[in-house]
Scaffold this motif. Structure first.
Motif, PDB file in Angstrom:
ATOM      1  N   ILE A 239       0.892  -1.433  -0.069  1.00  0.00           N
ATOM      2  CA  ILE A 239       0.518  -0.085   0.052  1.00  0.00           C
ATOM      3  C   ILE A 239       0.721   1.310  -0.333  1.00  0.00           C
ATOM      4  O   ILE A 239       0.896   2.697  -0.851  1.00  0.00           O
ATOM      5  N   LEU A 240       1.715   0.929   0.907  1.00  0.00           N
ATOM      6  CA  LEU A 240       2.886   2.275   0.788  1.00  0.00           C
ATOM      7  C   LEU A 240       3.038   2.752  -0.734  1.00  0.00           C
ATOM      8  O   LEU A 240       3.196   4.108  -1.364  1.00  0.00           O
TER       9      LEU A 240
ATOM     10  N   PHE B 236       0.140   9.239  -5.385  1.00  0.00           N
ATOM     11  CA  PHE B 236      -0.016  10.423  -5.002  1.00  0.00           C
ATOM     12  C   PHE B 236       1.330  11.105  -4.798  1.00  0.00           C
ATOM     13  O   PHE B 236       1.937  10.925  -6.148  1.00  0.00           O
ATOM     14  N   GLU B 237       1.448  12.016  -4.061  1.00  0.00           N
ATOM     15  CA  GLU B 237       2.872  12.286  -3.896  1.00  0.00           C
ATOM     16  C   GLU B 237       3.469  11.085  -2.244  1.00  0.00           C
ATOM     17  O   GLU B 237       2.492  10.845  -1.086  1.00  0.00           O
ATOM     18  N   TRP B 238       4.875  11.578  -1.920  1.00  0.00           N
ATOM     19  CA  TRP B 238       5.879  10.745  -0.436  1.00  0.00           C
ATOM     20  C   TRP B 238       5.255  10.653   0.313  1.00  0.00           C
ATOM     21  O   TRP B 238       4.920  10.099   1.189  1.00  0.00           O
ATOM     22  N   GLN B 239       4.517  12.095   0.558  1.00  0.00           N
ATOM     23  CA  GLN B 239       3.460  12.666   2.009  1.00  0.00           C
ATOM     24  C   GLN B 239       2.335  11.852   2.454  1.00  0.00           C
ATOM     25  O   GLN B 239       1.940  11.136   3.158  1.00  0.00           O
TER      26      GLN B 239
ATOM     27  N   SER C  52       1.974   9.263   0.847  1.00  0.00           N
ATOM     28  CA  SER C  52       1.885   6.995   1.416  1.00  0.00           C
ATOM     29  C   SER C  52       2.100   7.264   2.541  1.00  0.00           C
ATOM     30  O   SER C  52       1.641   6.355   3.625  1.00  0.00           O
ATOM     31  N   VAL C  53       3.925   8.306   3.336  1.00  0.00           N
ATOM     32  CA  VAL C  53       3.725   7.869   4.772  1.00  0.00           C
ATOM     33  C   VAL C  53       2.127   8.471   5.153  1.00  0.00           C
ATOM     34  O   VAL C  53       2.151   6.860   6.272  1.00  0.00           O
ATOM     35  N   GLY C  54       1.199   9.119   5.019  1.00  0.00           N
ATOM     36  CA  GLY C  54       0.434   9.361   5.912  1.00  0.00           C
ATOM     37  C   GLY C  54      -0.741   7.800   5.845  1.00  0.00           C
ATOM     38  O   GLY C  54      -1.353   7.662   7.279  1.00  0.00           O
ATOM     39  N   ALA C  55      -0.745   7.229   4.976  1.00  0.00           N
ATOM     40  CA  ALA C  55      -1.882   6.339   4.628  1.00  0.00           C
ATOM     41  C   ALA C  55      -1.248   5.113   5.431  1.00  0.00           C
ATOM     42  O   ALA C  55      -1.516   4.865   5.982  1.00  0.00           O
ATOM     43  N   VAL C  56       0.377   4.893   5.651  1.00  0.00           N
ATOM     44  CA  VAL C  56       0.959   3.496   6.728  1.00  0.00           C
ATOM     45  C   VAL C  56       1.005   3.717   7.727  1.00  0.00           C
ATOM     46  O   VAL C  56       0.336   2.994   8.435  1.00  0.00           O
ATOM     47  N   VAL C  57       0.887   5.192   8.232  1.00  0.00           N
ATOM     48  CA  VAL C  57       1.061   5.759   9.615  1.00  0.00           C
ATOM     49  C   VAL C  57      -0.535   4.656  10.238  1.00  0.00           C
ATOM     50  O   VAL C  57      -0.687   4.730  10.918  1.00  0.00           O
ATOM     51  N   ALA C  58      -1.726   5.559   9.526  1.00  0.00           N
ATOM     52  CA  ALA C  58      -2.830   5.273   9.837  1.00  0.00           C
ATOM     53  C   ALA C  58      -3.552   4.621   9.517  1.00  0.00           C
ATOM     54  O   ALA C  58      -3.694   3.221  10.346  1.00  0.00           O
TER      55      ALA C  58
ATOM     56  N   ILE D  57      -7.545   1.915   4.385  1.00  0.00           N
ATOM     57  CA  ILE D  57      -7.726   2.359   3.325  1.00  0.00           C
ATOM     58  C   ILE D  57      -8.283   2.891   1.661  1.00  0.00           C
ATOM     59  O   ILE D  57      -7.814   4.613   1.368  1.00  0.00           O
ATOM     60  N   ASN D  58      -9.508   2.205   1.853  1.00  0.00           N
ATOM     61  CA  ASN D  58      -9.778   3.367   0.746  1.00  0.00           C
ATOM     62  C   ASN D  58     -10.560   4.357   1.528  1.00  0.00           C
ATOM     63  O   ASN D  58     -11.009   5.710   0.247  1.00  0.00           O
ATOM     64  N   ASP D  59     -11.547   4.881   2.324  1.00  0.00           N
ATOM     65  CA  ASP D  59     -12.146   5.855   2.671  1.00  0.00           C
ATOM     66  C   ASP D  59     -10.733   6.594   2.659  1.00  0.00           C
ATOM     67  O   ASP D  59     -10.815   8.120   2.263  1.00  0.00           O
ATOM     68  N   THR D  60      -9.208   6.533   3.143  1.00  0.00           N
ATOM     69  CA  THR D  60      -8.776   7.415   2.787  1.00  0.00           C
ATOM     70  C   THR D  60      -8.146   7.901   1.602  1.00  0.00           C
ATOM     71  O   THR D  60      -7.749   9.058   1.067  1.00  0.00           O
ATOM     72  N   VAL D  61      -7.925   6.944   0.425  1.00  0.00           N
ATOM     73  CA  VAL D  61      -7.824   6.905  -0.365  1.00  0.00           C
ATOM     74  C   VAL D  61      -8.797   8.499  -1.045  1.00  0.00           C
ATOM     75  O   VAL D  61      -8.275   8.595  -2.141  1.00  0.00           O
TER      76      VAL D  61
END
Length: 321
Positions: A158-159, A166-169, A171-177, A212-216
């Motif tokens: 997923i990262l 998107f941007e790397w920021q 991906s970091v936010g999504a994986v931390v969540a 991740i679906n909700d985040t995206v």
């Protein structure tokens, strides 16, 4: 008149207490890890090893009666399920009794198996036992390792996916969540000592997919609004994006929770751990999509002008000014 959970247009400030909500998430994760370390997980047969006894009878399988008959034997974790297969002949009722390994033994002893079979015959004298299979501690240990590797691999995949989209920021936010959701779910299972088996691992993977679906969805709206409102502060664009997707988020999470609540109450002991994990995961996943993933992106900043360096780390300070 249509029933609406939220008005058509909202302007709620989701980031007014961003430091408190993010701090609360960090504290909750620390508590979850401590609960995991101190109490440990109540592993089921899948991870501890044990024996599976297959039953066949003319009568329908009554899980409650089977469990009541076996309970006096004091065998610890016993899982009883009815097996359904469209190829079964009419009047053929098949059950599965799984008994955890007793002590350090590789398998349940023949004497214990005989005692279980005798106890089940008191419920149904016509019952037969066509097969008995055992899972040793070595195989169970491999299952534990493989299960947690599966969760870790999904987070890494997923990262990279979010990074490419998107941007790397982001991906970091999504994986931390997602990491937040998984840790909190494991912590609750450790704290309440709910049985942790392969079904719960499946639930964790489901939680990751749901969250991740909700985040995206919110990230997509944020990306559109970053192009539309180039001069607006990042926090304002984020608030707008969350507000614009709020109705969808509440409807999706709400209807999912209603279905899960019905399963949690009426589904029985066999699937209760699985359903509880997803029920809890939907709640923390919805929370983390806004208050963890978006807070991380806000803190890291987003480069809205390719000619200028990213404004990482300035957003929180600017908001307090």
């Amino acid at each position: 008149m249509r029933l609406k959970l939220v008005p058509d247009e909202t302007n709620w400030d989701f980031f007014a207490w961003r430091r408190f909500t993010f701090g609360l998430s960090v504290v909750a994760m620390i508590v979850a890890v401590l609960a995991w370390v101190v109490f440990g997980l109540n592993f089921g047969i899948d991870f501890l090893g044990g024996t599976t006894i297959r039953t066949e009878s003319a009568q329908a399988v009554d899980v409650g009666d089977y469990r009541a008959a076996i309970a006096p034997l004091g065998l610890g974790d016993v899982s009883i399920t009815e097996v359904f297969d469209p190829t079964f002949a009419e009047g053929r009722h098949v059950g599965q009794v799984r008994i955890q390994a007793q002590g350090d033994a590789e398998a349940v002893t023949p004497e214990t198996i005989a005692a279980v079979e005798e106890a089940l015959r008191t419920v149904d004298p016509t019952i037969t036992f066509p097969s008995v299979e055992s899972v040793g501690p070595k195989v169970s240990g491999e299952l534990v390792t493989t299960a947690f590797l599966a969760v870790g691999a999904s987070l890494v995949a997923i990262l990279f996916y979010i990074w490419l989209r998107f941007e790397w920021q982001f991906s970091v936010g999504a994986v931390v969540a997602l990491f937040h959701d998984v840790i909190l779910t494991i912590g609750v299972f450790a704290l309440l000592q709910i049985r942790f088996d392969l079904a719960v691992i499946a639930a964790l993977l489901t939680i990751i997919g749901y969250s991740i679906n909700d985040t995206v969805v919110i990230f997509d709206r944020l990306r559109e609004n970053l192009i539309k409102y180039k001069k607006s502060p990042l926090v304002d664009v984020m608030n707008r994006s969350v507000n614009e997707t709020l109705s969808r988020t509440l409807m999706t999470s709400g209807t999912t929770l209603i279905a899960l609540l019905a399963l949690l109450v009426l589904g029985g002991d066999v699937i209760r751990g699985f359903v509880f994990a997803i029920f809890w995961g939907v709640i923390v996943g919805t929370y983390s999509s806004v208050y963890v993933a978006k807070n991380v992106v806000l803190w890291l900043g987003v480069n809205r002008d390719p000619k200028k360096p990213s404004d990482a780390g300035t957003q929180f300070a600017d908001l307090d000014a």
